[in-house]
Scaffold this motif. Structure first.
Motif, PDB file in Angstrom:
ATOM      1  N   GLU A 131       0.839  -1.195   0.000  1.00 18.44           N
ATOM      2  CA  GLU A 131       0.000   0.000   0.000  1.00 18.44           C
ATOM      3  C   GLU A 131       0.870   1.239   0.000  1.00 18.44           C
ATOM      4  O   GLU A 131       1.909   1.285   0.645  1.00 18.44           O
ATOM      5  N   GLY A 132       0.445   2.245  -0.723  1.00 16.68           N
ATOM      6  CA  GLY A 132       1.132   3.533  -0.759  1.00 16.68           C
ATOM      7  C   GLY A 132       0.114   4.654  -0.738  1.00 16.68           C
ATOM      8  O   GLY A 132      -1.035   4.475  -1.136  1.00 16.68           O
ATOM      9  N   ILE A 133       0.531   5.825  -0.261  1.00 18.65           N
ATOM     10  CA  ILE A 133      -0.353   6.990  -0.205  1.00 18.65           C
ATOM     11  C   ILE A 133       0.242   8.053  -1.126  1.00 18.65           C
ATOM     12  O   ILE A 133       1.435   8.352  -1.066  1.00 18.65           O
ATOM     13  N   ILE A 134      -0.607   8.640  -1.968  1.00 18.38           N
ATOM     14  CA  ILE A 134      -0.163   9.651  -2.922  1.00 18.38           C
ATOM     15  C   ILE A 134       0.136  10.948  -2.169  1.00 18.38           C
ATOM     16  O   ILE A 134      -0.734  11.516  -1.514  1.00 18.38           O
ATOM     17  N   ALA A 135       1.389  11.418  -2.264  1.00 20.51           N
ATOM     18  CA  ALA A 135       1.786  12.671  -1.615  1.00 20.51           C
ATOM     19  C   ALA A 135       1.510  13.856  -2.542  1.00 20.51           C
ATOM     20  O   ALA A 135       1.026  14.891  -2.096  1.00 20.51           O
ATOM     21  N   GLU A 136       1.816  13.679  -3.824  1.00 19.16           N
ATOM     22  CA  GLU A 136       1.548  14.747  -4.784  1.00 19.16           C
ATOM     23  C   GLU A 136       1.359  14.167  -6.176  1.00 19.16           C
ATOM     24  O   GLU A 136       1.952  13.161  -6.539  1.00 19.16           O
ATOM     25  N   CYS A 137       0.458  14.800  -6.929  1.00 19.19           N
ATOM     26  CA  CYS A 137       0.247  14.421  -8.327  1.00 19.19           C
ATOM     27  C   CYS A 137      -0.360  15.601  -9.061  1.00 19.19           C
ATOM     28  O   CYS A 137      -0.916  16.508  -8.457  1.00 19.19           O
ATOM     29  N   GLU A 138      -0.254  15.569 -10.364  1.00 24.42           N
ATOM     30  CA  GLU A 138      -0.770  16.657 -11.186  1.00 24.42           C
ATOM     31  C   GLU A 138      -2.290  16.587 -11.244  1.00 24.42           C
ATOM     32  O   GLU A 138      -2.870  15.499 -11.227  1.00 24.42           O
ATOM     33  N   PRO A 139      -2.971  17.731 -11.326  1.00 21.09           N
ATOM     34  CA  PRO A 139      -4.430  17.706 -11.459  1.00 21.09           C
ATOM     35  C   PRO A 139      -4.836  17.204 -12.842  1.00 21.09           C
ATOM     36  O   PRO A 139      -4.062  17.261 -13.791  1.00 21.09           O
ATOM     37  N   VAL A 140      -6.071  16.720 -12.941  1.00 21.19           N
ATOM     38  CA  VAL A 140      -6.587  16.215 -14.213  1.00 21.19           C
ATOM     39  C   VAL A 140      -6.939  17.402 -15.109  1.00 21.19           C
ATOM     40  O   VAL A 140      -7.534  18.375 -14.660  1.00 21.19           O
ATOM     41  N   ILE A 141      -6.551  17.306 -16.383  1.00 26.18           N
ATOM     42  CA  ILE A 141      -6.899  18.341 -17.355  1.00 26.18           C
ATOM     43  C   ILE A 141      -8.013  17.787 -18.217  1.00 26.18           C
ATOM     44  O   ILE A 141      -7.889  16.697 -18.782  1.00 26.18           O
ATOM     45  N   LYS A 142      -9.107  18.529 -18.304  1.00 26.42           N
ATOM     46  CA  LYS A 142     -10.257  18.044 -19.076  1.00 26.42           C
ATOM     47  C   LYS A 142      -9.872  17.834 -20.532  1.00 26.42           C
ATOM     48  O   LYS A 142      -9.131  18.604 -21.112  1.00 26.42           O
ATOM     49  N   GLY A 143     -10.398  16.753 -21.097  1.00 24.84           N
ATOM     50  CA  GLY A 143     -10.132  16.443 -22.497  1.00 24.84           C
ATOM     51  C   GLY A 143      -8.959  15.497 -22.687  1.00 24.84           C
ATOM     52  O   GLY A 143      -8.723  15.025 -23.786  1.00 24.84           O
ATOM     53  N   ALA A 147      -7.716   9.039 -24.349  1.00 19.69           N
ATOM     54  CA  ALA A 147      -6.796   7.893 -24.408  1.00 19.69           C
ATOM     55  C   ALA A 147      -6.482   7.479 -22.976  1.00 19.69           C
ATOM     56  O   ALA A 147      -6.595   8.279 -22.060  1.00 19.69           O
ATOM     57  N   SER A 148      -6.112   6.232 -22.790  1.00 19.69           N
ATOM     58  CA  SER A 148      -5.797   5.796 -21.434  1.00 19.69           C
ATOM     59  C   SER A 148      -4.413   6.347 -21.083  1.00 19.69           C
ATOM     60  O   SER A 148      -3.395   5.742 -21.330  1.00 19.69           O
ATOM     61  N   SER A 149      -4.418   7.562 -20.552  1.00 18.23           N
ATOM     62  CA  SER A 149      -3.156   8.219 -20.221  1.00 18.23           C
ATOM     63  C   SER A 149      -2.911   8.150 -18.724  1.00 18.23           C
ATOM     64  O   SER A 149      -3.839   8.164 -17.936  1.00 18.23           O
ATOM     65  N   TYR A 150      -1.666   8.056 -18.365  1.00 16.04           N
ATOM     66  CA  TYR A 150      -1.282   8.037 -16.962  1.00 16.04           C
ATOM     67  C   TYR A 150      -0.550   9.335 -16.649  1.00 16.04           C
ATOM     68  O   TYR A 150       0.026   9.961 -17.526  1.00 16.04           O
ATOM     69  N   LYS A 151      -0.572   9.728 -15.387  1.00 16.25           N
ATOM     70  CA  LYS A 151       0.121  10.944 -14.971  1.00 16.25           C
ATOM     71  C   LYS A 151       1.138  10.594 -13.887  1.00 16.25           C
ATOM     72  O   LYS A 151       0.966   9.621 -13.150  1.00 16.25           O
ATOM     73  N   PRO A 152       2.207  11.372 -13.762  1.00 13.41           N
ATOM     74  CA  PRO A 152       3.214  11.088 -12.734  1.00 13.41           C
ATOM     75  C   PRO A 152       2.696  11.431 -11.343  1.00 13.41           C
ATOM     76  O   PRO A 152       1.928  12.386 -11.172  1.00 13.41           O
ATOM     77  N   ALA A 153       3.129  10.651 -10.373  1.00 10.65           N
ATOM     78  CA  ALA A 153       2.752  10.894  -8.979  1.00 10.65           C
ATOM     79  C   ALA A 153       3.919  10.494  -8.091  1.00 10.65           C
ATOM     80  O   ALA A 153       4.763   9.687  -8.470  1.00 10.65           O
ATOM     81  N   VAL A 154       3.935  11.062  -6.880  1.00 12.51           N
ATOM     82  CA  VAL A 154       4.964  10.742  -5.897  1.00 12.51           C
ATOM     83  C   VAL A 154       4.260  10.215  -4.656  1.00 12.51           C
ATOM     84  O   VAL A 154       3.317  10.825  -4.154  1.00 12.51           O
ATOM     85  N   VAL A 159       8.767   7.428  -3.640  1.00 13.98           N
ATOM     86  CA  VAL A 159       8.835   6.677  -4.890  1.00 13.98           C
ATOM     87  C   VAL A 159       7.942   7.340  -5.941  1.00 13.98           C
ATOM     88  O   VAL A 159       6.803   7.706  -5.657  1.00 13.98           O
ATOM     89  N   ARG A 160       8.477   7.492  -7.148  1.00 19.72           N
ATOM     90  CA  ARG A 160       7.709   8.081  -8.264  1.00 19.72           C
ATOM     91  C   ARG A 160       7.108   6.953  -9.099  1.00 19.72           C
ATOM     92  O   ARG A 160       7.816   6.029  -9.480  1.00 19.72           O
ATOM     93  N   ILE A 161       5.814   7.049  -9.377  1.00 18.85           N
ATOM     94  CA  ILE A 161       5.132   6.076 -10.231  1.00 18.85           C
ATOM     95  C   ILE A 161       4.136   6.794 -11.131  1.00 18.85           C
ATOM     96  O   ILE A 161       3.872   7.981 -10.942  1.00 18.85           O
ATOM     97  N   MET A 162       3.601   6.067 -12.088  1.00 18.82           N
ATOM     98  CA  MET A 162       2.555   6.601 -12.976  1.00 18.82           C
ATOM     99  C   MET A 162       1.207   6.061 -12.500  1.00 18.82           C
ATOM    100  O   MET A 162       1.090   4.866 -12.211  1.00 18.82           O
ATOM    101  N   VAL A 163       0.204   6.955 -12.431  1.00 19.06           N
ATOM    102  CA  VAL A 163      -1.123   6.568 -11.957  1.00 19.06           C
ATOM    103  C   VAL A 163      -2.185   7.044 -12.951  1.00 19.06           C
ATOM    104  O   VAL A 163      -1.942   7.974 -13.719  1.00 19.06           O
ATOM    105  N   PRO A 164      -3.382   6.429 -12.924  1.00 23.71           N
ATOM    106  CA  PRO A 164      -4.467   6.877 -13.801  1.00 23.71           C
ATOM    107  C   PRO A 164      -4.928   8.289 -13.424  1.00 23.71           C
ATOM    108  O   PRO A 164      -4.696   8.738 -12.307  1.00 23.71           O
ATOM    109  N   PRO A 165      -5.612   8.969 -14.339  1.00 24.00           N
ATOM    110  CA  PRO A 165      -6.016  10.356 -14.094  1.00 24.00           C
ATOM    111  C   PRO A 165      -6.976  10.549 -12.912  1.00 24.00           C
ATOM    112  O   PRO A 165      -7.007  11.626 -12.333  1.00 24.00           O
TER     113      PRO A 165
END
Length: 186
Positions: A131-143, A147-154, A159-165
């Motif tokens: 289990e991990g807790i998201i400390a920071e990630c980018e906000p979702v941009i409409k539009g 496509a199934s895009s992932y965004k970076p999160a810490v 640890v840095r990983i890619m997560v769904p929007p």
């Protein structure tokens, strides 16, 4: 224990040139000219170096006998971690480098699988999901959800990983310790 080269399978641990090697890939080849051989890709357990070796079908190789022990993680001190056998309550110290990149995922009380060769630890495995807790990630941009895009999160452990929007700051997620990828919400 000696085994025929034809009996080598992925996941076997072989003793080769005085070191322990994990078999990653095997391919049996029978050329038109000459004898058959087994092409084996192996990774050394201590240093992590890889090699390819050809074993003739008539050769025998030494398969290492590893003991498996379930231990509980207690704490880290310097470059060692303290583990406890839950049956005997005996504590042992193991090098932290056996965990590799997964050190940030260690939590007090976590059950680990330790493989021993001649009573010496050679590898430490964490549970498949942590289990991990998201400390920071980018906000979702409409539009951007077409496509199934992932965004970076810490994660809180750094640890840095890619997560769904749809994942936001503060969400609890499950991360694969094998691939270090997002699996699902916790």
């Amino acid at each position: 224990m000696k085994i025929d080269a034809n009996s080598i399978r992925v996941g076997n641990v072989l003793e080769y040139h005085g070191k322990l090697w994990v078999v990653l890939k095997t391919m049996h080849t029978q050329p038109g000219k000459g004898g058959a051989y087994m092409q084996v890709e192996m990774k050394e357990m201590q240093a992590g170096t890889k090699t390819n070796v050809r074993f003739r079908s008539s050769e025998t190789v030494e398969k290492a006998h590893l003991d498996t022990n379930d231990l509980q993680y207690l704490y880290t001190e310097g470059d060692k971690m303290a583990l406890m056998d839950m049956r005997t309550y005996e504590q042992t110290e193991v090098d932290l480098e056996l965990v590799g990149d997964l050190v940030p995922f260690l939590k007090e009380g976590m059950n680990l699988v330790v493989q021993l060769y001649e009573s010496k630890p050679v590898s430490v495995s964490l549970p498949e999901k942590v289990e991990g807790i998201i400390a920071e990630c980018e906000p979702v941009i409409k539009g951007q959800t077409a496509a199934s895009s992932y965004k970076p999160a810490v994660l809180k452990n750094g640890v840095r990983i890619m997560v769904p929007p749809f994942i936001n700051q503060g969400d609890k997620i499950l991360v694969s310790t094998v691939t270090l990828e997002y699996l699902e919400r916790a």
